[in-house]
Scaffold this motif. Structure first.
Motif, PDB file in Angstrom:
ATOM      1  N   LEU A 169      12.405 -11.635   5.174  1.00  0.00           N
ATOM      2  CA  LEU A 169      13.719 -11.746   4.538  1.00  0.00           C
ATOM      3  C   LEU A 169      14.244 -10.365   4.154  1.00  0.00           C
ATOM      4  O   LEU A 169      15.447 -10.110   4.238  1.00  0.00           O
ATOM      5  CB  LEU A 169      13.636 -12.658   3.309  1.00  0.00           C
ATOM      6  CG  LEU A 169      13.548 -14.154   3.668  1.00  0.00           C
ATOM      7  CD1 LEU A 169      13.036 -14.976   2.501  1.00  0.00           C
ATOM      8  CD2 LEU A 169      14.917 -14.676   4.124  1.00  0.00           C
ATOM      9  N   MET A 170      13.346  -9.467   3.761  1.00  0.00           N
ATOM     10  CA  MET A 170      13.757  -8.088   3.464  1.00  0.00           C
ATOM     11  C   MET A 170      14.261  -7.403   4.746  1.00  0.00           C
ATOM     12  O   MET A 170      15.243  -6.663   4.715  1.00  0.00           O
ATOM     13  CB  MET A 170      12.584  -7.300   2.866  1.00  0.00           C
ATOM     14  CG  MET A 170      12.137  -7.792   1.496  1.00  0.00           C
ATOM     15  SD  MET A 170      13.462  -7.826   0.271  1.00  0.00           S
ATOM     16  CE  MET A 170      13.714  -6.078  -0.014  1.00  0.00           C
ATOM     17  N   TYR A 196       3.820 -14.010   2.059  1.00  0.00           N
ATOM     18  CA  TYR A 196       4.142 -12.577   1.920  1.00  0.00           C
ATOM     19  C   TYR A 196       4.902 -12.120   3.172  1.00  0.00           C
ATOM     20  O   TYR A 196       5.907 -11.412   3.079  1.00  0.00           O
ATOM     21  CB  TYR A 196       2.846 -11.769   1.736  1.00  0.00           C
ATOM     22  CG  TYR A 196       3.026 -10.277   1.834  1.00  0.00           C
ATOM     23  CD1 TYR A 196       3.621  -9.558   0.797  1.00  0.00           C
ATOM     24  CD2 TYR A 196       2.625  -9.584   2.976  1.00  0.00           C
ATOM     25  CE1 TYR A 196       3.800  -8.182   0.892  1.00  0.00           C
ATOM     26  CE2 TYR A 196       2.801  -8.206   3.083  1.00  0.00           C
ATOM     27  CZ  TYR A 196       3.390  -7.510   2.032  1.00  0.00           C
ATOM     28  OH  TYR A 196       3.574  -6.157   2.125  1.00  0.00           O
ATOM     29  N   VAL A 218       7.914 -17.102  -2.646  1.00  0.00           N
ATOM     30  CA  VAL A 218       8.598 -16.200  -1.707  1.00  0.00           C
ATOM     31  C   VAL A 218       9.791 -15.528  -2.387  1.00  0.00           C
ATOM     32  O   VAL A 218       9.996 -14.317  -2.247  1.00  0.00           O
ATOM     33  CB  VAL A 218       9.051 -16.964  -0.432  1.00  0.00           C
ATOM     34  CG1 VAL A 218      10.000 -16.129   0.421  1.00  0.00           C
ATOM     35  CG2 VAL A 218       7.837 -17.381   0.387  1.00  0.00           C
ATOM     36  N   ALA A 219      10.567 -16.307  -3.145  1.00  0.00           N
ATOM     37  CA  ALA A 219      11.734 -15.742  -3.848  1.00  0.00           C
ATOM     38  C   ALA A 219      11.304 -14.655  -4.829  1.00  0.00           C
ATOM     39  O   ALA A 219      11.922 -13.588  -4.898  1.00  0.00           O
ATOM     40  CB  ALA A 219      12.497 -16.852  -4.569  1.00  0.00           C
ATOM     41  N   GLN A 228      21.672 -12.421  -6.566  1.00  0.00           N
ATOM     42  CA  GLN A 228      21.366 -10.997  -6.341  1.00  0.00           C
ATOM     43  C   GLN A 228      22.650 -10.194  -6.503  1.00  0.00           C
ATOM     44  O   GLN A 228      23.675 -10.528  -5.912  1.00  0.00           O
ATOM     45  CB  GLN A 228      20.801 -10.786  -4.929  1.00  0.00           C
ATOM     46  CG  GLN A 228      19.471 -11.470  -4.691  1.00  0.00           C
ATOM     47  CD  GLN A 228      18.738 -10.857  -3.512  1.00  0.00           C
ATOM     48  OE1 GLN A 228      18.014  -9.882  -3.676  1.00  0.00           O
ATOM     49  NE2 GLN A 228      18.917 -11.413  -2.329  1.00  0.00           N
ATOM     50  N   ALA A 246       8.443 -13.307   2.927  1.00  0.00           N
ATOM     51  CA  ALA A 246       9.244 -12.469   2.015  1.00  0.00           C
ATOM     52  C   ALA A 246       9.626 -11.155   2.702  1.00  0.00           C
ATOM     53  O   ALA A 246      10.776 -10.703   2.620  1.00  0.00           O
ATOM     54  CB  ALA A 246       8.463 -12.189   0.731  1.00  0.00           C
ATOM     55  N   LYS A 247       8.664 -10.552   3.437  1.00  0.00           N
ATOM     56  CA  LYS A 247       8.947  -9.302   4.155  1.00  0.00           C
ATOM     57  C   LYS A 247       9.995  -9.533   5.248  1.00  0.00           C
ATOM     58  O   LYS A 247      10.856  -8.693   5.482  1.00  0.00           O
ATOM     59  CB  LYS A 247       7.659  -8.746   4.801  1.00  0.00           C
ATOM     60  CG  LYS A 247       6.653  -8.180   3.829  1.00  0.00           C
ATOM     61  CD  LYS A 247       7.099  -6.931   3.111  1.00  0.00           C
ATOM     62  CE  LYS A 247       6.773  -5.664   3.846  1.00  0.00           C
ATOM     63  NZ  LYS A 247       7.125  -4.452   3.034  1.00  0.00           N
ATOM     64  N   MET A 257      10.294  -7.025  -4.322  1.00  0.00           N
ATOM     65  CA  MET A 257      10.404  -5.999  -3.274  1.00  0.00           C
ATOM     66  C   MET A 257      11.753  -5.282  -3.355  1.00  0.00           C
ATOM     67  O   MET A 257      11.839  -4.076  -3.129  1.00  0.00           O
ATOM     68  CB  MET A 257      10.263  -6.641  -1.881  1.00  0.00           C
ATOM     69  CG  MET A 257       8.856  -7.075  -1.534  1.00  0.00           C
ATOM     70  SD  MET A 257       8.875  -8.079  -0.009  1.00  0.00           S
ATOM     71  CE  MET A 257       7.195  -8.683   0.040  1.00  0.00           C
ATOM     72  N   ARG A 258      12.792  -6.026  -3.702  1.00  0.00           N
ATOM     73  CA  ARG A 258      14.112  -5.410  -3.790  1.00  0.00           C
ATOM     74  C   ARG A 258      14.177  -4.453  -4.989  1.00  0.00           C
ATOM     75  O   ARG A 258      14.760  -3.377  -4.904  1.00  0.00           O
ATOM     76  CB  ARG A 258      15.187  -6.482  -3.892  1.00  0.00           C
ATOM     77  CG  ARG A 258      16.556  -5.836  -3.670  1.00  0.00           C
ATOM     78  CD  ARG A 258      17.726  -6.753  -3.695  1.00  0.00           C
ATOM     79  NE  ARG A 258      18.926  -5.933  -3.670  1.00  0.00           N
ATOM     80  CZ  ARG A 258      20.055  -6.249  -4.275  1.00  0.00           C
ATOM     81  NH1 ARG A 258      20.159  -7.379  -4.944  1.00  0.00           N
ATOM     82  NH2 ARG A 258      21.090  -5.446  -4.215  1.00  0.00           N
ATOM     83  N   MET A 298      10.276 -11.542  -2.967  1.00  0.00           N
ATOM     84  CA  MET A 298      11.449 -10.914  -2.366  1.00  0.00           C
ATOM     85  C   MET A 298      12.247 -10.128  -3.411  1.00  0.00           C
ATOM     86  O   MET A 298      12.675  -8.986  -3.177  1.00  0.00           O
ATOM     87  CB  MET A 298      12.284 -12.052  -1.775  1.00  0.00           C
ATOM     88  CG  MET A 298      13.449 -11.651  -0.950  1.00  0.00           C
ATOM     89  SD  MET A 298      14.270 -13.186  -0.474  1.00  0.00           S
ATOM     90  CE  MET A 298      15.893 -12.556  -0.142  1.00  0.00           C
ATOM     91  N   GLN A 310      17.717  -8.689   5.388  1.00  0.00           N
ATOM     92  CA  GLN A 310      18.702  -8.102   4.464  1.00  0.00           C
ATOM     93  C   GLN A 310      19.015  -6.651   4.838  1.00  0.00           C
ATOM     94  O   GLN A 310      20.133  -6.184   4.640  1.00  0.00           O
ATOM     95  CB  GLN A 310      18.201  -8.183   3.021  1.00  0.00           C
ATOM     96  CG  GLN A 310      18.187  -9.617   2.497  1.00  0.00           C
ATOM     97  CD  GLN A 310      17.975  -9.709   0.994  1.00  0.00           C
ATOM     98  OE1 GLN A 310      18.692 -10.411   0.294  1.00  0.00           O
ATOM     99  NE2 GLN A 310      16.988  -9.011   0.478  1.00  0.00           N
TER     100      GLN A 310
END
Length: 623
Positions: A185-186, A179, A208-209, A532, A182-183, A215-216, A212, A189
């Motif tokens: 990577l946010m 988690y 993780v993908a 994406q 993933a955060k 979350m987006r 992510m 971005q």
């Protein structure tokens, strides 16, 4: 910002990430008015040193810093302070120490203080509940989080430095670190734009993908409109390549880590090796006693050039540098005019720095050479390379038997046996039982849980279908006649073996994963690719270099569960190739080597103390 120059030299300026982390840290400190003491979770002190120096914290009224330890904070040093700030990871065991610190402080009376706690990188309901149970939650003026995710180590290297990520995922089935990944990577971005393509291999990578992408979706178009600077994200699960962390790394940086241990870009070395000639002749009292601490990153020119080379190429490099520096100092004899002398003097600080750097690395290289020239090292390396080649992996190895008989460090035995197991897709029942029995009888039955953990992680198992030879052949993992001085293949980092993880990155860039579909089916976990969507106006226009071919794409390779310096060197090698279609940035949950990785999976059974029967038998005798 000068001290961060080594972070801003890559295709993506990672100094921005550090600046954001630093700003957020100062904002946390500024929530607490007045003089402050910061109480650090010791595991965070190294990573925080890469974000901010103590002098900067002092500007924000931080007067004292203490490691988080049981008992009471030093009363004489905290008496006049207004605030005590705890910075710690969300671990239940740490909450008990925090509570103890606060209760002892309050018991002592003294001046009233405000207490604050910032969890790194996220708050935890369990920890908050624990603080309530311990009766100290209401004492805090601030209970907040400091979201330190990826820490920039160099212009192409980021790490979260979560020691337990692999263990948590594969032994405890705790996905919290994924988690956090993933955060992180946010966060990337938000600073560098949406990454158009996400590829990955492995269960954790898929996990993780998915997080992510979810979350987006939750942001629902509220993101900042930034032109993407990273073209592709490659998520790689450590279980996809269990082999690479196990053999001994043979790059300069890899060997420094294997022998001395690099922690948060710093290494501590034996001080007597760096003593000046005056100190060496002045007797024991003159000798330095504190370890020599060196920072290792690309801000040091020589280290930037040496770190990713095979160790056999280091001697000639140091020799060339010594001749060059010597020639530069000789130029002083040719300086005749005032202008020439002035120019020479202006270059002196840089030359002095280069000379000191050369002296340090010559000493380190000598210490490494001493280790790798030993029979123990060479015998171990030979056996490792035989296993990697699939030679005699089906039977008990005489060298491993001898090492156990000599009671060599258990970590060395476990590394060798795990290499044999992974190269053979597991050991025959008879061989596995023999090794286990020998290890337990020699090193003690307290290592039973460790062996069980290695089995659970897939490192020491019973033989299943033999697929590793196919993988080895298709991906050309073993390479003969490696040119260690001027390499033309990534296998130079182990002298014979190409890291499987980096081969996957290499194939993804060219010719694509479709060419290795059969191998991807053999390797554990799902293979995936996601796109994406990016608004048309933000899509990156490919710029050409010098009117010629397009500039290489930027690929972020994220290792979930740890990455070694050998893999980092191999990816840098790919980036530097003239025909490279990709420049690589490396991110990871933790930088590891075989030693630290297996240590993280070790548990020792501690026997319960026998009840003291002496007092009860005496009382019986009195009756």
């Amino acid at each position: 910002m000068e001290e961060a120059s080594h972070l801003s030299g890559g295709r993506v300026n990672l100094a921005i990430l550090r600046e954001v982390a630093r700003k957020e840290l100062l904002e946390c400190l500024d929530k607490c008015d007045g003089t402050k003491a910061v109480v650090w979770d010791e595991q965070l002190m190294g990573p925080f040193g890469l974000i901010s120096k103590y002098s900067l914290l002092q500007e924000h009224e931080v007067e004292k810093m203490f490691p988080l330890r049981p008992g009471r904070l030093p009363p004489e040093q905290t008496a006049t302070l207004n605030n005590i700030i705890f910075l710690c990871r969300p671990k239940l065991a740490l909450m008990e120490i925090v509570a103890q610190n606060i209760l002892k402080e309050e018991e002592s009376g003294g001046s009233r203080k405000e207490f604050h706690i910032f969890f790194v990188p996220r708050k935890s309901l369990l920890c908050e509940q624990k603080l309530k149970e311990l009766g100290v939650y209401g004492t805090f003026s601030n209970v907040d989080e400091y979201t330190l995710d990826l820490i920039p180590f160099d212009s192409d290297l980021l790490s979260m430095e979560i020691d337990s990520a692999f263990r948590d995922c594969y032994l405890e089935n705790d996905m919290t670190s994924m988690y956090y990944a993933a955060k992180s990577l946010m966060s990337l971005q938000a600073l560098y734009g949406i990454i158009p393509t996400i590829c990955g291999k492995g269960d954790c990578a898929r996990h993780v993908a998915d997080m992510m992408l979810r979350m987006r979706r939750e942001l629902a178009g509220t993101e900042l409109q930034i032109t993407p600077q990273i073209d592709t994200l490659l998520l790689l699960d450590r279980t996809v390549d269990l082999m690479t962390p196990l053999p001994t790394q043979l790059t300069y940086e890899g060997l420094i880590d294997e022998i001395f241990g690099i922690s948060n870009t710093s290494v501590e070395l034996p001080p007597e090796k760096f003593a000046s000639s005056k100190q060496q002749t002045g007797g024991p009292q003159e000798m330095p006693t504190k370890p020599k601490k060196l920072t290792l990153n690309s801000s040091e020119e020589l280290y930037a050039e040496a770190r990713d080379r095979n160790f056999n190429a280091i001697g000639p490099l140091l020799s060339r540098k010594a001749k060059l520096i010597s020639a530069q100092f000789e130029e002083r004899h040719g300086a005749k005019t005032v202008g020439e002398i002035k120019q020479f003097v202006s270059r002196l600080p840089h030359m002095k720095k280069a000379k000191d750097s050369l002296a340090n690395h010559t000493t380190i290289a000598e210490m490494i050479k001493e280790v790798i020239d030993s029979d123990h090292f060479m015998e171990s390396l030979t056996v490792q390379q035989e296993f990697l080649n699939g030679i005699d992996t089906d039977k008990v190895n005489p060298y491993v038997e001898d090492c156990i008989a000599r009671k060599e460090p258990i970590i060395k035995i476990l590394r060798l046996v795990c290499i044999q197991s992974v190269a053979n897709n597991g050991l025959k029942q008879k061989v596995l039982d023999y090794y286990k029995r020998e290890i337990l009888q020699t090193y003690g039955y307290e290592h039973l849980i460790t062996l069980n953990n290695l089995e659970k992680a897939g490192l020491l198992t019973i033989q299943k279908q033999r697929t590793y030879p196919t993988t080895r052949k298709t991906l050309r993992l073993m390479v003969d006649d490696v040119n260690e001085q001027n390499p033309n293949d990534i296998s130079y980092v182990f002298s014979v073996y190409a890291p499987l993880s980096v081969r996957l990155a290499q194939f993804l860039a060219r010719p694509g994963w479709r060419s290795i579909e059969e191998v991807l089916k053999i390797l554990p976990g799902p293979t995936f690719e996601e796109a994406q969507r990016i608004p048309v106006g933000l899509r990156k226009k490919r710029t050409s270099v010098g009117g010629g071919s397009e500039s290489p794409k930027v690929t972020l390779v994220y290792f979930l569960g740890g990455v070694t310096y050998a893999e980092i060197a191999a990816l840098r090698f790919l980036s530097q190739q003239e025909d490279s279609s990709s420049d690589y940035i490396i991110a990871t949950t933790k930088i590891i080597n075989g030693h630290t990785w297996l240590e993280g999976l070790m548990d020792t059974l501690t026997p319960a103390p026998f009840p003291d029967t002496s007092t009860s038998s005496k009382s019986k005798g009195r009756r």
